[in-house]
Design a protein around this motif. Structure first.
Motif, PDB file in Angstrom:
ATOM      1  N   CYS A 162       1.215 -77.046 -11.072  1.00  0.00           N
ATOM      2  CA  CYS A 162       2.045 -78.230 -11.279  1.00  0.00           C
ATOM      3  C   CYS A 162       2.421 -78.841  -9.929  1.00  0.00           C
ATOM      4  O   CYS A 162       2.819 -78.117  -9.006  1.00  0.00           O
ATOM      5  CB  CYS A 162       3.312 -77.882 -12.051  1.00  0.00           C
ATOM      6  SG  CYS A 162       3.030 -77.447 -13.771  1.00  0.00           S
ATOM      7  N   ASP A 163       2.326 -80.145  -9.820  1.00  0.00           N
ATOM      8  CA  ASP A 163       2.710 -80.847  -8.597  1.00  0.00           C
ATOM      9  C   ASP A 163       4.231 -80.779  -8.443  1.00  0.00           C
ATOM     10  O   ASP A 163       4.959 -81.287  -9.314  1.00  0.00           O
ATOM     11  CB  ASP A 163       2.247 -82.302  -8.672  1.00  0.00           C
ATOM     12  CG  ASP A 163       2.397 -83.040  -7.347  1.00  0.00           C
ATOM     13  OD1 ASP A 163       3.343 -82.745  -6.599  1.00  0.00           O
ATOM     14  OD2 ASP A 163       1.574 -83.930  -7.080  1.00  0.00           O
ATOM     15  N   ARG A 197       6.254 -86.708 -16.000  1.00  0.00           N
ATOM     16  CA  ARG A 197       5.144 -87.395 -15.348  1.00  0.00           C
ATOM     17  C   ARG A 197       3.894 -86.526 -15.318  1.00  0.00           C
ATOM     18  O   ARG A 197       2.775 -87.032 -15.507  1.00  0.00           O
ATOM     19  CB  ARG A 197       5.547 -87.804 -13.921  1.00  0.00           C
ATOM     20  CG  ARG A 197       4.480 -88.604 -13.200  1.00  0.00           C
ATOM     21  CD  ARG A 197       4.124 -89.858 -13.955  1.00  0.00           C
ATOM     22  NE  ARG A 197       3.022 -90.586 -13.361  1.00  0.00           N
ATOM     23  CZ  ARG A 197       2.138 -91.289 -14.058  1.00  0.00           C
ATOM     24  NH1 ARG A 197       2.237 -91.361 -15.390  1.00  0.00           N
ATOM     25  NH2 ARG A 197       1.166 -91.939 -13.447  1.00  0.00           N
ATOM     26  N   SER A 198       4.048 -85.220 -15.088  1.00  0.00           N
ATOM     27  CA  SER A 198       2.901 -84.313 -15.103  1.00  0.00           C
ATOM     28  C   SER A 198       2.199 -84.339 -16.455  1.00  0.00           C
ATOM     29  O   SER A 198       0.965 -84.304 -16.534  1.00  0.00           O
ATOM     30  CB  SER A 198       3.340 -82.885 -14.779  1.00  0.00           C
ATOM     31  OG  SER A 198       3.739 -82.768 -13.431  1.00  0.00           O
ATOM     32  N   ARG A 246      12.094 -81.546 -12.076  1.00  0.00           N
ATOM     33  CA  ARG A 246      10.907 -81.132 -11.339  1.00  0.00           C
ATOM     34  C   ARG A 246      10.705 -79.618 -11.512  1.00  0.00           C
ATOM     35  O   ARG A 246      11.614 -78.910 -11.952  1.00  0.00           O
ATOM     36  CB  ARG A 246      11.043 -81.492  -9.858  1.00  0.00           C
ATOM     37  CG  ARG A 246      11.073 -82.992  -9.582  1.00  0.00           C
ATOM     38  CD  ARG A 246      11.015 -83.259  -8.083  1.00  0.00           C
ATOM     39  NE  ARG A 246      12.089 -82.565  -7.371  1.00  0.00           N
ATOM     40  CZ  ARG A 246      13.307 -83.055  -7.209  1.00  0.00           C
ATOM     41  NH1 ARG A 246      13.630 -84.232  -7.727  1.00  0.00           N
ATOM     42  NH2 ARG A 246      14.215 -82.362  -6.546  1.00  0.00           N
ATOM     43  N   LEU A 292       6.433 -84.047  -8.874  1.00  0.00           N
ATOM     44  CA  LEU A 292       6.490 -84.811 -10.115  1.00  0.00           C
ATOM     45  C   LEU A 292       7.453 -84.183 -11.110  1.00  0.00           C
ATOM     46  O   LEU A 292       7.587 -82.957 -11.170  1.00  0.00           O
ATOM     47  CB  LEU A 292       5.104 -84.897 -10.750  1.00  0.00           C
ATOM     48  CG  LEU A 292       3.995 -85.525  -9.912  1.00  0.00           C
ATOM     49  CD1 LEU A 292       2.693 -85.541 -10.700  1.00  0.00           C
ATOM     50  CD2 LEU A 292       4.374 -86.922  -9.461  1.00  0.00           C
ATOM     51  N   ARG A 327       1.639 -80.081 -21.381  1.00  0.00           N
ATOM     52  CA  ARG A 327       0.698 -80.922 -20.635  1.00  0.00           C
ATOM     53  C   ARG A 327      -0.720 -80.769 -21.188  1.00  0.00           C
ATOM     54  O   ARG A 327      -1.444 -81.756 -21.357  1.00  0.00           O
ATOM     55  CB  ARG A 327       0.736 -80.543 -19.157  1.00  0.00           C
ATOM     56  CG  ARG A 327      -0.185 -81.366 -18.277  1.00  0.00           C
ATOM     57  CD  ARG A 327      -0.072 -80.944 -16.824  1.00  0.00           C
ATOM     58  NE  ARG A 327      -0.422 -79.546 -16.647  1.00  0.00           N
ATOM     59  CZ  ARG A 327      -0.354 -78.901 -15.485  1.00  0.00           C
ATOM     60  NH1 ARG A 327       0.081 -79.535 -14.401  1.00  0.00           N
ATOM     61  NH2 ARG A 327      -0.704 -77.634 -15.390  1.00  0.00           N
TER      62      ARG A 327
END
Length: 213
Positions: A84-85, A92-93, A122, A88, A138
């Motif tokens: 996971c970023d 948003r992910s 986040r 973000l 996701r």
């Protein structure tokens, strides 16, 4: 049906697995067990199209797996934090992986057992279990036919593990085929409809009640 046909899997000239054949049907959970270094992750990367096999092929409903099987096969990794970023939000992910038709957030959060209030946080603002469920959300947002899960409960406590497994069962009940890799052998035996075991560089099927201990 996601099918492996005479797969050879490895790195360079090193073959880890050969003559691998099995099917994963929609709506079933298949467990995969084997010792560390036996090629489980490498096999999953081939099944999801991230790596190419040394030989053989992967089929979806009889057709060769495309090089970029977006929307057909999704892989869930052992460490959700690494996948996971951190910049973000969870929302948003998830949005990045969704088709253009948008997301039914209420339905998705219910399926993934994810609290809607967490969506605007986040990764560093949620627990490991919450982040793993966000990773499942996701993957589900892309509406895949198959979920390939690589040791995704390894870092979770028993309560979080139970929640994640329940989420995978709901995905299977909704029609997704699930391949569940874990070193937690009792867990695999309890949750899988069938169990595949890596032995002597290939795959054999065993009864869930006979998963090696």
């Amino acid at each position: 049906m996601l099918s492996a046909r005479f797969l050879a899997v490895g790195h360079g000239r090193t073959t880890l697995l050969h003559d691998v054949e099995f099917d994963i049907a929609p709506g079933e959970i298949v467990g995969l067990v084997g010792p560390s270094g036996s090629g489980k992750t490498s096999l999953l990367r081939v099944l999801t199209g991230l790596n190419r096999p040394l030989d053989g092929e992967v089929l979806i409903d009889g057709d060769p797996l495309p090089k970029r099987p977006r929307g057909q096969v999704a892989m869930l990794f052992q460490s959700a934090r690494r996948s996971c970023d951190p910049r973000l939000t969870l929302r948003r992910s998830i949005e990045i992986c969704a088709p253009d038709s948008g997301i039914d957030w209420d339905s998705l959060c219910t399926k993934a057992d994810l609290q809607p209030a967490l969506l605007d946080r986040r990764p560093d603002q949620v627990s490991d279990g919450q982040l793993q469920r966000a990773a499942i959300a996701r993957a589900l947002a892309g509406r895949p036919g198959y979920l390939l899960c690589d040791e995704m409960t390894a870092a979770l406590d028993p309560a979080a593990t139970a929640a994640v497994v329940a989420t995978l069962r709901r995905a299977a009940d909704d029609g997704a085929g699930v391949l569940f890799v874990s070193h937690d052998l009792p867990l695999v035996g309890a949750c899988a409809d069938r169990v595949l075991e890596l032995q002597s560089s290939t795959v054999t099927e065993t009864s869930p009640r006979k998963v090696p201990s």
